[in-house]
Write an enzyme that holds these catalytic residues in place. Structure first.
Site, PDB file in Angstrom:
ATOM      1  N   GLY A 214      22.720  18.223 -25.880  1.00 51.44           N
ATOM      2  CA  GLY A 214      22.501  17.010 -26.684  1.00 51.44           C
ATOM      3  C   GLY A 214      23.498  16.932 -27.826  1.00 51.44           C
ATOM      4  CB  ILE A 215      23.885  14.425 -30.526  1.00 46.87           C
ATOM      5  CG1 ILE A 215      23.993  13.403 -29.409  1.00 46.87           C
ATOM      6  CG2 ILE A 215      24.877  14.138 -31.633  1.00 46.87           C
ATOM      7  CD1 ILE A 215      23.591  11.991 -29.835  1.00 46.87           C
ATOM      8  N   GLY A 216      24.503  17.278 -31.916  1.00 45.21           N
ATOM      9  CA  GLY A 216      24.089  17.889 -33.175  1.00 45.21           C
ATOM     10  C   GLY A 216      24.407  19.349 -33.340  1.00 45.21           C
ATOM     11  CB  ALA A 217      23.631  21.510 -36.230  1.00 40.18           C
ATOM     12  CB  ILE A 218      20.503  22.903 -32.088  1.00 38.60           C
ATOM     13  CG1 ILE A 218      19.720  23.114 -33.391  1.00 38.60           C
ATOM     14  CG2 ILE A 218      20.001  23.839 -30.987  1.00 38.60           C
ATOM     15  CD1 ILE A 218      18.245  22.809 -33.314  1.00 38.60           C
ATOM     16  CD  GLU A 237      21.748  11.512 -22.825  1.00 39.20           C
ATOM     17  OE1 GLU A 237      20.778  11.895 -22.131  1.00 39.20           O
ATOM     18  OE2 GLU A 237      21.635  11.152 -23.997  1.00 39.20           O
ATOM     19  N   GLY A 335      17.919  10.736 -22.945  1.00 44.87           N
ATOM     20  CA  GLY A 335      17.985  11.398 -21.643  1.00 44.87           C
ATOM     21  C   GLY A 335      17.192  12.687 -21.579  1.00 44.87           C
TER      22      GLY A 335
HETATM   23  N1  COA Z   1       7.750  16.495 -39.697  1.00 44.30           N
HETATM   24  C1  COA Z   1       8.326  15.696 -40.621  1.00 44.30           C
HETATM   25  N2  COA Z   1       9.635  15.356 -40.611  1.00 44.30           N
HETATM   26  C2  COA Z   1      10.394  15.854 -39.602  1.00 44.30           C
HETATM   27  C3  COA Z   1       9.865  16.684 -38.605  1.00 44.30           C
HETATM   28  C4  COA Z   1       8.483  17.015 -38.680  1.00 44.30           C
HETATM   29  N3  COA Z   1       7.920  17.784 -37.765  1.00 44.30           N
HETATM   30  N4  COA Z   1      10.861  17.025 -37.766  1.00 44.30           N
HETATM   31  C5  COA Z   1      11.973  16.407 -38.192  1.00 44.30           C
HETATM   32  N5  COA Z   1      11.682  15.714 -39.313  1.00 44.30           N
HETATM   33  C6  COA Z   1      12.608  14.901 -40.095  1.00 44.30           C
HETATM   34  C7  COA Z   1      13.785  15.717 -40.585  1.00 44.30           C
HETATM   35  O1  COA Z   1      13.490  16.398 -41.775  1.00 44.30           O
HETATM   36  C8  COA Z   1      14.840  14.630 -40.778  1.00 44.30           C
HETATM   37  O2  COA Z   1      14.534  13.921 -41.960  1.00 44.30           O
HETATM   38  P1  COA Z   1      15.701  13.369 -42.916  1.00 44.30           P
HETATM   39  O3  COA Z   1      16.413  12.340 -42.060  1.00 44.30           O
HETATM   40  O4  COA Z   1      14.944  12.802 -44.054  1.00 44.30           O
HETATM   41  O5  COA Z   1      16.564  14.571 -43.220  1.00 44.30           O
HETATM   42  C9  COA Z   1      14.538  13.680 -39.600  1.00 44.30           C
HETATM   43  O6  COA Z   1      13.179  13.913 -39.251  1.00 44.30           O
HETATM   44  C10 COA Z   1      15.395  13.940 -38.378  1.00 44.30           C
HETATM   45  O7  COA Z   1      15.261  15.304 -38.014  1.00 44.30           O
HETATM   46  P2  COA Z   1      16.517  16.251 -37.739  1.00 44.30           P
HETATM   47  O8  COA Z   1      15.954  17.565 -37.356  1.00 44.30           O
HETATM   48  O9  COA Z   1      17.520  16.193 -38.836  1.00 44.30           O
HETATM   49  O10 COA Z   1      17.129  15.464 -36.531  1.00 44.30           O
HETATM   50  P3  COA Z   1      18.278  15.806 -35.522  1.00 44.30           P
HETATM   51  O11 COA Z   1      19.415  14.942 -35.873  1.00 44.30           O
HETATM   52  O12 COA Z   1      18.505  17.264 -35.371  1.00 44.30           O
HETATM   53  O13 COA Z   1      17.600  15.230 -34.202  1.00 44.30           O
HETATM   54  C11 COA Z   1      15.730  14.743 -32.804  1.00 44.30           C
HETATM   55  C12 COA Z   1      16.418  15.778 -33.693  1.00 44.30           C
HETATM   56  C13 COA Z   1      14.539  15.389 -32.175  1.00 44.30           C
HETATM   57  C14 COA Z   1      15.295  13.530 -33.624  1.00 44.30           C
HETATM   58  C15 COA Z   1      16.779  14.289 -31.711  1.00 44.30           C
HETATM   59  O14 COA Z   1      17.229  15.412 -31.023  1.00 44.30           O
HETATM   60  C16 COA Z   1      16.188  13.305 -30.725  1.00 44.30           C
HETATM   61  O15 COA Z   1      16.117  12.132 -31.015  1.00 44.30           O
HETATM   62  N6  COA Z   1      15.771  13.783 -29.533  1.00 44.30           N
HETATM   63  C17 COA Z   1      15.207  12.938 -28.501  1.00 44.30           C
HETATM   64  C18 COA Z   1      16.256  12.372 -27.588  1.00 44.30           C
HETATM   65  C19 COA Z   1      17.011  13.414 -26.794  1.00 44.30           C
HETATM   66  O16 COA Z   1      16.664  14.558 -26.718  1.00 44.30           O
HETATM   67  N7  COA Z   1      18.069  12.941 -26.170  1.00 44.30           N
HETATM   68  C20 COA Z   1      18.848  13.759 -25.240  1.00 44.30           C
HETATM   69  C21 COA Z   1      20.084  14.330 -25.771  1.00 44.30           C
HETATM   70  S1  COA Z   1      21.250  13.203 -26.429  1.00 44.30           S
END
Ligand code: COA
Length: 431
Positions: A214-218, A237, A335
């Site tokens: 996926g996208i991002g740091a992880i 994807e 996805g």
């Molecule tokens: N309770 C409260 N807030 C939460 C939370 C929880 N359990 N988990 C995350 N948050 C908050 C974070 O603190 C962050 O807040 P901020 O914007 O105020 O900093 C926000 O939600 C986003 O979380 P973050 O962990 O920074 O997001 P990310 O950019 O690492 O994305 C997902 C994580 C889950 C949102 C993202 O991976 C996603 O949308 N996944 C579903 C779609 C997918 O998997 N697509 C396939 C690959 S592209």
């Protein structure tokens, strides 16, 4: 007709092109980094001429100016995924969200979301009279094929990619030449927590596996720990810059892939100019429609497919909420489920849900119950591995009690006592 004549005859200005959009039209915008920023600017400038134009879009990387409060009577955004620029409009009732699997979006254009106008971005035509959709074929290709009117921003900076992305220029009705840098996604900052998660995920990856990231740091942190592996492949994807280093050191070769060996198969690309230069006229990279790349049956034709995605919360039974915090929709299914299902049907496949154990450093992401109203993105029947910085919980095929036990062991230590007491209440057994 000679294609170069066709091109000249269909060339126009942005201002004139957007006049073809009519009130009540459904406009689909090219996805993610391929969004045609110039055409959107021209459309928004012409807002006074429209009433109730529906804007269908997924990952919005631009300003999303059509979502501004003052645009309410002119445009209504229908997001298939939400992000920073579109969440507020949805939560304030000025825009909509449509739940969907990414691989099914092209099909929606033939059922509930027929397309009046597609606004996309393409390369200039090549010597064969083809243009390329560049960094996004995903749903953008089907929007082009099915729209009544296709307006394309022709940008010399868009990389020319192959696969489904390369199309005859006659698929486009109006060309608007406008060069601008293609939207870029800077590599994320990888902290200690992400590194630990990355190392845990990498321990689940074997030589010869095919990866979805996926996208991002992880995902980028996972890649840091794969330098000792051999012959990894990509069927994903999307990819970003993180994979390039592994290509350079010969770890990603795509050699062992059972579907399209030798090829990177992706549906969109998000990265910096380095990634865009790598994919430009690179016949080893196929940018194909999402109805193909993300179809779980296609994914499963890759043996040993490992998917890595992220989520917001996991409850003690393994239900995964990835797109909403309680009732607040923050993103979409994207996805994720396409790949979780594809990986589970792949011979030797595995799916990983990787997340920090806490949000904002103080909220446990492993919880007894999901927040009220949270959407379950990946069901507990589908979930396989959950990974945090504290370890790996393997849930697939396990009992509720075994799942809860495994998840508590990878929760942040601060929250373990409360989770253990919940476990003991729920299962009438000591932890
Ligand atoms: N309770 C409260 N807030 C939460 C939370 C929880 N359990 N988990 C995350 N948050 C908050 C974070 O603190 C962050 O807040 P901020 O914007 O105020 O900093 C926000 O939600 C986003 O979380 P973050 O962990 O920074 O997001 P990310 O950019 O690492 O994305 C997902 C994580 C889950 C949102 C993202 O991976 C996603 O949308 N996944 C579903 C779609 C997918 O998997 N697509 C396939 C690959 S592209």
């Amino acid at each position: 007709m000679d294609r170069s004549v066709y091109y000249q005859q269909h060339l126009t200005s942005g201002e004139d092109a957007v006049k073809q959009i009519k009130s009540g039209n459904r406009v689909v915008i090219g996805h993610a980094c391929a969004e045609p920023s110039f055409l959107i600017e021209e459309m928004v400038k012409n807002a006074a001429a429209y009433q109730d134009v529906e804007i269908v879009h997924m990952v919005v990387m631009g300003k999303g100016a059509y979502c501004a409060p003052e645009m309410q009577s002119h445009f209504r955004h229908n997001g298939l995924f939400l992000g920073a620029t579109t969440r507020t409009a949805v939560s304030e009732g000025r825009a909509d969200f449509t739940p969907c699997f990414f691989f099914e979006v092209p099909r929606l254009f033939h059922t509930t979301l027929p397309v009046d106008v597609a606004l996309v971005q393409v390369t200039p035509p090549d010597e064969n009279g083809n243009v390329s959709l560049g960094v996004s074929a995903d749903y953008t290709l089907e929007a082009v094929k099915s729209a009544k009117l296709v307006i394309a921003q022709v940008n010399r900076n868009m990389p020319f990619t192959y696969g489904g992305a390369a199309i005859p220029l006659t698929e486009i009705d109006m060309f608007v030449e406008h060069d601008a840098p293609v939207i870029q996604l800077e590599p994320p900052k990888i902290g200690e927590v992400e590194r630990a998660i990355g190392e845990n995920c990498a321990s689940l990856i074997r030589d010869g596996d095919t990866l979805q990231l996926g996208i991002g740091a992880i995902p980028d942190a996972v890649l840091l720990f794969l330098k000792g592996k051999r012959d990894l492949g990509i069927h994903s994807e999307m990819i970003s810059d993180g994979v390039l280093e592994l290509v350079e050191v010969g770890v990603i070769t795509n050699r062992k892939k059972t579907l399209k060996p030798g090829k990177f198969v992706v549906t969109f690309l998000m990265g910096t100019q380095r990634l865009y230069d790598f994919v430009n006229h690179n016949s080893d990279v196929e940018v194909d429609p999402v109805s193909y790349v993300n179809d779980p049956f296609v994914i499963a034709q890759n043996d040993c497919l490992v998917s890595i995605n992220s989520c917001v919360q996991v409850d003690l039974t393994g239900q995964v909420a990835s797109e909403s915090i309680g009732l607040r929709q923050i993103s979409g299914t994207g996805g994720q489920v396409d790949f979780v299902r594809g990986a589970s049907s792949s011979r030797g496949g595995r799916s990983i849900m990787a997340m920090p154990s806490t949000a904002k450093g103080k909220i446990s992401k492993i919880v007894p119950l999901l927040d009220e109203g949270a959407a379950v993105t990946t069901s507990r029947n589908d979930v396989d591995y959950v990974v945090t910085e504290y370890g790996i919980a393997h849930l697939h095929g396990k009992t509720l009690r075994q799942r809860a036990h495994a998840l508590i062991s990878i929760a942040h230590p601060t929250f373990r006592p409360a989770l253990i007491s919940e476990f003991e209440k729920r299962f009438l057994a000591s932890y």
